[in-house]
Design a protein around this motif. Structure first.
Motif, PDB file in Angstrom:
ATOM      1  N   THR A  62       0.841  -1.202   0.000  1.00 16.91           N
ATOM      2  CA  THR A  62       0.000   0.000   0.000  1.00 16.91           C
ATOM      3  C   THR A  62       0.878   1.254   0.000  1.00 16.91           C
ATOM      4  OG1 THR A  62      -1.421  -1.309   1.438  1.00 16.91           O
ATOM      5  CG2 THR A  62      -2.071   0.969   1.084  1.00 16.91           C
ATOM      6  N   LEU A  63       1.905   1.230   0.846  1.00 15.32           N
ATOM      7  CA  LEU A  63       2.822   2.373   0.906  1.00 15.32           C
ATOM      8  C   LEU A  63       3.496   2.596  -0.448  1.00 15.32           C
ATOM      9  CD1 LEU A  63       4.583   1.903   4.344  1.00 15.32           C
ATOM     10  CD2 LEU A  63       3.214   3.850   3.637  1.00 15.32           C
ATOM     11  N   GLY A  64       3.775   1.487  -1.140  1.00 13.26           N
ATOM     12  CA  GLY A  64       4.408   1.584  -2.458  1.00 13.26           C
ATOM     13  C   GLY A  64       3.550   2.406  -3.416  1.00 13.26           C
ATOM     14  N   VAL A  65       2.245   2.169  -3.385  1.00  9.14           N
ATOM     15  CA  VAL A  65       1.341   2.899  -4.281  1.00  9.14           C
ATOM     16  C   VAL A  65       1.328   4.390  -3.922  1.00  9.14           C
ATOM     17  CG1 VAL A  65      -1.067   3.149  -5.021  1.00  9.14           C
ATOM     18  CG2 VAL A  65      -0.109   0.872  -4.684  1.00  9.14           C
ATOM     19  N   ILE A  66       1.205   4.675  -2.630  1.00 10.22           N
ATOM     20  CA  ILE A  66       1.149   6.077  -2.182  1.00 10.22           C
ATOM     21  C   ILE A  66       2.471   6.784  -2.496  1.00 10.22           C
ATOM     22  CG2 ILE A  66       0.837   7.595  -0.155  1.00 10.22           C
ATOM     23  CD1 ILE A  66      -1.709   6.060  -0.960  1.00 10.22           C
ATOM     24  N   ASP A  67       3.562   6.077  -2.241  1.00 11.05           N
ATOM     25  CA  ASP A  67       4.889   6.634  -2.492  1.00 11.05           C
ATOM     26  C   ASP A  67       5.043   6.968  -3.976  1.00 11.05           C
ATOM     27  OD1 ASP A  67       7.354   7.481  -1.732  1.00 11.05           O
ATOM     28  OD2 ASP A  67       8.317   5.532  -1.858  1.00 11.05           O
ATOM     29  N   HIS A  68       4.586   6.047  -4.812  1.00 14.02           N
ATOM     30  CA  HIS A  68       4.677   6.271  -6.254  1.00 14.02           C
ATOM     31  C   HIS A  68       3.882   7.530  -6.648  1.00 14.02           C
ATOM     32  CE1 HIS A  68       4.450   5.747 -10.559  1.00 14.02           C
ATOM     33  NE2 HIS A  68       3.145   5.935 -10.446  1.00 14.02           N
ATOM     34  N   ILE A  69       2.673   7.638  -6.111  1.00 11.42           N
ATOM     35  CA  ILE A  69       1.821   8.794  -6.429  1.00 11.42           C
ATOM     36  C   ILE A  69       2.513  10.090  -6.006  1.00 11.42           C
ATOM     37  CG2 ILE A  69      -0.314   9.990  -5.743  1.00 11.42           C
ATOM     38  CD1 ILE A  69      -1.739   7.330  -5.956  1.00 11.42           C
ATOM     39  N   MET A  70       3.041  10.097  -4.789  1.00 10.43           N
ATOM     40  CA  MET A  70       3.658  11.318  -4.269  1.00 10.43           C
ATOM     41  C   MET A  70       4.922  11.684  -5.056  1.00 10.43           C
ATOM     42  SD  MET A  70       1.608  12.441  -2.099  1.00 10.43           S
ATOM     43  CE  MET A  70       2.427  13.756  -1.214  1.00 10.43           C
ATOM     44  N   THR A  71       5.692  10.651  -5.438  1.00  8.73           N
ATOM     45  CA  THR A  71       6.921  10.922  -6.194  1.00  8.73           C
ATOM     46  C   THR A  71       6.563  11.506  -7.562  1.00  8.73           C
ATOM     47  OG1 THR A  71       7.755   8.956  -5.096  1.00  8.73           O
ATOM     48  CG2 THR A  71       9.148   9.884  -6.798  1.00  8.73           C
ATOM     49  N   THR A  72       5.565  10.914  -8.219  1.00  8.64           N
ATOM     50  CA  THR A  72       5.146  11.422  -9.535  1.00  8.64           C
ATOM     51  C   THR A  72       4.613  12.843  -9.392  1.00  8.64           C
ATOM     52  OG1 THR A  72       4.416   9.179  -9.994  1.00  8.64           O
ATOM     53  CG2 THR A  72       3.734  10.855 -11.568  1.00  8.64           C
ATOM     54  N   TYR A  73       3.831  13.042  -8.344  1.00 13.46           N
ATOM     55  CA  TYR A  73       3.233  14.369  -8.118  1.00 13.46           C
ATOM     56  C   TYR A  73       4.314  15.431  -7.951  1.00 13.46           C
ATOM     57  CZ  TYR A  73       0.937  18.065  -5.417  1.00 13.46           C
ATOM     58  OH  TYR A  73       0.494  19.268  -4.953  1.00 13.46           O
ATOM     59  N   GLU A  74       5.348  15.089  -7.189  1.00 10.62           N
ATOM     60  CA  GLU A  74       6.417  16.059  -6.945  1.00 10.62           C
ATOM     61  C   GLU A  74       7.258  16.321  -8.191  1.00 10.62           C
ATOM     62  OE1 GLU A  74       8.223  14.195  -3.642  1.00 10.62           O
ATOM     63  OE2 GLU A  74       6.657  14.993  -2.334  1.00 10.62           O
ATOM     64  N   ALA A  75       7.374  15.287  -9.030  1.00  8.74           N
ATOM     65  CA  ALA A  75       8.269  15.414 -10.186  1.00  8.74           C
ATOM     66  C   ALA A  75       7.608  16.113 -11.369  1.00  8.74           C
ATOM     67  CB  ALA A  75       8.749  14.027 -10.592  1.00  8.74           C
ATOM     68  N   THR A  76       6.290  16.297 -11.312  1.00 12.57           N
ATOM     69  CA  THR A  76       5.603  16.880 -12.476  1.00 12.57           C
ATOM     70  C   THR A  76       4.803  18.113 -12.062  1.00 12.57           C
ATOM     71  OG1 THR A  76       3.822  15.326 -12.010  1.00 12.57           O
ATOM     72  CG2 THR A  76       5.336  14.719 -13.772  1.00 12.57           C
ATOM     73  N   ASP A  77       4.370  18.869 -13.069  1.00 12.75           N
ATOM     74  CA  ASP A  77       3.526  20.032 -12.766  1.00 12.75           C
ATOM     75  C   ASP A  77       2.187  19.540 -12.252  1.00 12.75           C
ATOM     76  OD1 ASP A  77       5.451  21.732 -13.620  1.00 12.75           O
ATOM     77  OD2 ASP A  77       4.688  21.853 -15.673  1.00 12.75           O
ATOM     78  N   ASN A  78       1.570  20.374 -11.429  1.00 14.27           N
ATOM     79  CA  ASN A  78       0.257  19.969 -10.917  1.00 14.27           C
ATOM     80  C   ASN A  78      -0.716  19.826 -12.070  1.00 14.27           C
ATOM     81  OD1 ASN A  78      -1.898  19.497  -9.137  1.00 14.27           O
ATOM     82  ND2 ASN A  78      -2.498  21.639  -9.311  1.00 14.27           N
ATOM     83  N   GLU A  79      -1.507  18.767 -12.038  1.00 18.26           N
ATOM     84  CA  GLU A  79      -2.487  18.539 -13.092  1.00 18.26           C
ATOM     85  C   GLU A  79      -3.898  18.600 -12.510  1.00 18.26           C
ATOM     86  OE1 GLU A  79      -3.646  18.653 -16.416  1.00 18.26           O
ATOM     87  OE2 GLU A  79      -1.514  18.182 -16.469  1.00 18.26           O
ATOM     88  N   VAL A  80      -4.638  19.580 -12.973  1.00 22.53           N
ATOM     89  CA  VAL A  80      -6.015  19.723 -12.464  1.00 22.53           C
ATOM     90  C   VAL A  80      -6.902  18.726 -13.190  1.00 22.53           C
ATOM     91  CG1 VAL A  80      -7.920  21.345 -12.227  1.00 22.53           C
ATOM     92  CG2 VAL A  80      -5.568  22.149 -12.025  1.00 22.53           C
TER      93      VAL A  80
END
Ligand code: GTP
Ligand code: MG
Length: 479
Positions: free
Chosen positions: A186-204
């Motif tokens: 579960t942490l792997g999924v959340i971690d992946h989401i957060m890493t992608t979120y930080e590495a890219t521009d915010n997407e509305v």
């Protein structure tokens, strides 16, 4: 207490029973009562679970009902989700990503699954596809079944290669992950989401732009249109049914079969009622952001009060457990003191007996020996009784400890949901991108002192990863 700025939300979506609440409960660690074990949909509204990310910012996991909910219509669910997404967007809280769950054990993609996928795609819009993680659950059930596991792998491939299933999402940048049902996965999924979120521009998300920036009515949004189309299809099916059953009913009447005609009349009533419900659902979606906000903020205000009441009751229960725990500890202490005193007394008696035995006649000595034996027996009995009582008290203490931990966890969840609910109830005031809770509305209630949310234990994840490669998350890059 401020909310906003760096805080993010992660909606967890998917059909009823696919494991959304179970997924969340793995991060809460303690057993909570959010997971459903029967056929009816357990999550009927949106629930919020605040967690603390490793850098201290908060992640709100949104447990959403599927578009097939047992108690609520698709239009109601869309309204709920649309409102939460729009309201958080207005308050500058970003969607870090979306988890879309699917039971890999399902032999075929049901109409319901397709419906959920269609709404997901239209809700997010293509540009937000990279924010989606497609998570399949129930892999643990196949761990000991190589043949079933292989079949599931084939199904996963089919999902990824079929456009209307996951195909278009994967091509648009969504990731695929297998969830093994544990905290690490579960942490792997959340971690992946957060890493992608930080590495890219915010997407509305598309629905956020449509409702807030473009001022569209819910029915004009892509997700609204998708639901409307589903409802239109259901309407034509119902109309066809009405026509067919009416003809058959007429024939039954002409043949004098009044019983059959009556049964058909009942069927007709049922279908007409469903048709009316669909029409009502369609009307519900003719709503713009302002009216939606008016309607929902009232509902969330009510919910906020309810949550605060629940939190207060849990606090009381926690206090009672603590008092009871103190009492148990005191009783254990008293038992120990009583036993020590009894031992001192019997030791003294034994001493007296020993001293007397030297001075007395043989007959008297024999009597003293019997007395000593009696003393030993009493001592033994006391010791046994003491141990039994202490064991019982220890069991009670452990039980109380368990309840205390569970209720404190629940209390924390409620407490930490309050700022979010407050925002949804329209009571938050945006200042410099952050939300200040309106103090006049909140008052000095104990519920407002928000302590740290549950911290996500990424260290544990890393450790587990080294120890157990088998549970490695299968987050594939899809080209
Ligand atoms: N073995 C196993 N059981 C699971 C898994 N995911 C969910 N379950 C079980 O499936 C049932 C339904 O799970 P929930 O987490 O309540 O499903 P949900 O998606 O939240 O359902 P709704 O709230 O109705 O939308 C529960 O009995 C879970 O214990 C999984 O990966 N493995
Ligand atoms: Mg649920």
């Amino acid at each position: 207490m401020s909310l906003g700025g760096s805080d993010v939300i992660i909606p967890i979506m998917g059909i009823t029973g696919c494991g959304k609440s179970t997924f969340i409960s793995k991060l809460l660690r303690e057993e909570t009562d959010i997971v459903g074990h029967n056929l009816s949909s357990r999550t009927s509204g949106i629930d919020f679970f605040p967690l603390e990310y490793e850098d201290g910012r908060r992640i709100f996991l949104l447990d959403t009902p599927g578009f097939d909910d047992t108690f609520r219509s698709d239009a109601d669910i869309l309204k709920e989700i649309a409102f939460v997404l729009a309201q958080t967007y207005r308050k500058k809280i970003n969607v870090a990503g979306i988890v879309y769950m699917h039971r890999i054990t399902d032999n075929r993609i049901s109409g319901t699954s397709l419906r959920n996928l269609t709404v997901l795609k239209s809700l997010c819009g293509e540009s937000a596809f990279p924010r989606i993680v497609l998570v399949s659950s129930m892999w643990d059930l196949l761990a000991e079944e190589p043949k079933l596991h292989e079949e599931a792998t084939t199904r996963e491939l089919e999902l990824r290669s079929t456009n209307e299933f996951w195909g278009s999402l994967c091509r648009g940048g969504s990731q695929v992950a297998r969830w093994t049902g544990d905290e690490h996965s579960t942490l792997g999924v959340i971690d992946h989401i957060m890493t992608t979120y930080e590495a890219t521009d915010n997407e509305v998300l598309k629905i956020q732009k449509e409702l807030v920036d473009q001022g569209k009515c819910l029915e004009e949004t892509e997700a609204g249109k998708a639901i409307n189309q589903i409802l239109e299809e259901a309407k034509s099916r119902h109309r066809e049914d009405i026509q067919n059953v009416s003809t058959s009913r007429q024939m039954a009447l002409e043949n004098g079969d009044t019983l059959l005609a009556q049964e058909m009349e009942n069927d007709l009533d049922r279908v007409r009622k469903e048709l009316r419900n669909i029409q009502r659902s369609q009307v519900k979606m003719k709503i713009n952001m302002d009216t939606l906000v008016q309607e929902k903020t009232t509902e969330y205000d009510r919910l906020l009060k309810e949550v605060r009441r629940e939190q207060h009751n849990i606090s009381l229960a926690v206090q009672q457990y603590r008092v009871e725990q103190q009492r148990v500890l005191r009783e254990r202490q008293e038992n120990e003191t009583a036993l020590t005193e009894a031992r001192v007394f019997s030791e003294r008696s034994r001493c007296d007996l020993r001293e007397n035995a030297v001075k007395v006649s043989r007959e008297e000595a024999a009597r003293l020996a019997i007395e000593r034996k009696n003393l030993d027996e009493v001592d033994e009995e006391l010791q046994q009784q003491f141990e039994e009582e202490q064991t019982l008290l220890e069991e009670r203490r452990e039980e109380l400890e368990k309840r205390l931990r569970r209720d404190r966890r629940k209390e924390l969840i409620k407490k930490n949901s309050i700022p979010f609910l407050t925002l949804l109830a329209g009571l938050g005031v945006t200042i410099g991108g952050g939300i200040l809770i309106n103090p006049a509305m909140i008052g000095a209630g104990s519920g407002m002192i928000v302590s740290g949310a549950q911290k996500l234990d990424f260290d544990r994840k890393k450790k587990n990863k080294e120890e157990n490669e088998e549970t490695k998350l299968n987050l594939d890059e899809v080209d």
